[in-house]
Scaffold this active site. Structure first.
Site, PDB file in Angstrom:
ATOM      1  N   SER A  30       0.837  -1.199   0.000  1.00 54.70           N
ATOM      2  CA  SER A  30       0.000   0.000   0.000  1.00 54.70           C
ATOM      3  C   SER A  30       0.873   1.251   0.000  1.00 54.70           C
ATOM      4  O   SER A  30       2.102   1.179   0.129  1.00 54.70           O
ATOM      5  CB  SER A  30      -0.914   0.011   1.225  1.00 54.70           C
ATOM      6  OG  SER A  30      -0.232   0.468   2.381  1.00 54.70           O
ATOM      7  N   TYR A  74       3.577  -0.322  10.688  1.00 54.65           N
ATOM      8  CA  TYR A  74       2.875  -0.615   9.434  1.00 54.65           C
ATOM      9  C   TYR A  74       3.705  -0.128   8.249  1.00 54.65           C
ATOM     10  O   TYR A  74       3.879  -0.852   7.258  1.00 54.65           O
ATOM     11  CB  TYR A  74       1.510   0.067   9.437  1.00 54.65           C
ATOM     12  CG  TYR A  74       0.689  -0.178   8.186  1.00 54.65           C
ATOM     13  CD1 TYR A  74      -0.095  -1.323   8.059  1.00 54.65           C
ATOM     14  CD2 TYR A  74       0.692   0.738   7.138  1.00 54.65           C
ATOM     15  CE1 TYR A  74      -0.837  -1.554   6.918  1.00 54.65           C
ATOM     16  CE2 TYR A  74      -0.060   0.516   5.988  1.00 54.65           C
ATOM     17  CZ  TYR A  74      -0.817  -0.631   5.886  1.00 54.65           C
ATOM     18  OH  TYR A  74      -1.557  -0.846   4.749  1.00 54.65           O
TER      19      TYR A  74
END
Length: 291
Positions: free
Chosen positions: A158, A170
């Site tokens: 992403s 993340y």
């Protein structure tokens, strides 16, 4: 040799983390081409997870769509279970055409506001099932892919690999699988196997739709641009059929942009927009190889 990865009905595919979410959508889209799709996950029965979906339900839906779904219960934090998965594929099929590394441990508190040291330490679990599991699955799949003489590995990723998104754990995980795609591509190139990292947009997953319902105002306007989980699978199918696939190997690609280029539409007939203008550009890595 052309870098087209088989015809859909002849493909053998592994999609990790496919009980629900992006993995389920990818598996269904590839299954709809007639492929045999091994789907992995930990959820055996409804109720085992707070979100709906099981590996068995995904496999059954693949069958209904004209493919062959093979459910395999795998905890991707356990290397021996991953080894057993690819041993099973080797014994049953003798080959592998596409590997989609999608398994991700989404810890509670991921989207909490505030600095990382005020969030649960468990957020770094994404570095285990996510970053590390991508390496391990690719490691055990490697001999099958190399022996095949052609193939495709996709790391789902992403824009969090380039911008601040949910904090450093993340972001580090996504940046890592992006770099892995580049480096694995170097090793796979002599075997005509392409490796890419594919940035997905906001997906209409079970988790996201629950968030939309819980706080509609917070997501005002975003839902209209969200992608179905199957869109990424359609993009992967188009990549696998692309004669120029090997020219893309080692790159970080934006799914919406590949879809636009290769004529892929979402399940509703729309083409999702790229979020590059406000979330950033994919990284460009050096071509230097130091053995």
């Amino acid at each position: 040799m052309e870098a087209i990865v088989g015809l859909g009905a002849n493909r053998v595919v592994v999609v990790t983390g496919a009980s629900r979410g992006a993995g389920k959508g990818i598996a269904l889209a590839l299954g709809a081409t007639g492929a045999k799709v091994y789907v992995t996950g930990r959820t055996r029965s409804e109720g085992d997870s707070p979100l709906p979906g099981t590996v068995y339900a995904t496999a059954e839906e693949i069958n209904r769509r004209g493919g062959v779904g093979v459910p395999v219960i795998v905890d991707h934090s356990d290397d021996e279970q991953v080894r057993a998965l690819f041993d099973q594929v080797k014994q049953e099929e003798g080959r592998l055409d596409i590997l989609v590394n999608n398994a991700l441990n989404v810890p509670d508190g991921l989207t909490l506001k505030g600095p990382f040291w005020e969030k649960p330490l468990s957020l770094q679990d994404v570095l285990d099932v996510g970053m590390r599991s991508t390496y391990v699955s690719s490691y055990f799949a490697g001999p099958l892919l190399a022996a095949n003489g052609e193939g495709l590995v996709v790391n789902t990723s992403s824009f969090g690999g380039a911008c601040y998104m949910h904090g450093p754990a993340y972001g580090a995980g996504k940046a890592a699988v992006d770099k892995m795609a580049h480096d694995m591509a170097v090793d796979f190139r002599p075997h005509n196997v392409a490796v890419v990292s594919l940035w997905m947009g906001l997906l209409k997953t079970e988790r996201t739709m629950a968030a939309f319902a819980a706080d509609p105002a917070a997501y005002d306007g975003l839902a209209a641009t969200a992608e179905s989980p199957e869109f990424t699978g359609r993009v992967i199918d188009a990549l696998a059929r692309d004669p120029e696939l090997m020219n893309r190997s080692g790159r970080v690609l934006i799914g919406a942009e590949v879809g636009e280029e290769l004529g892929v539409v979402d399940v509703d007939g729309n083409r999702p927009p790229s979020h590059r203008p406000f979330l950033g550009n994919p990284p460009v890595f050096s071509e230097t190889v130091v053995d």
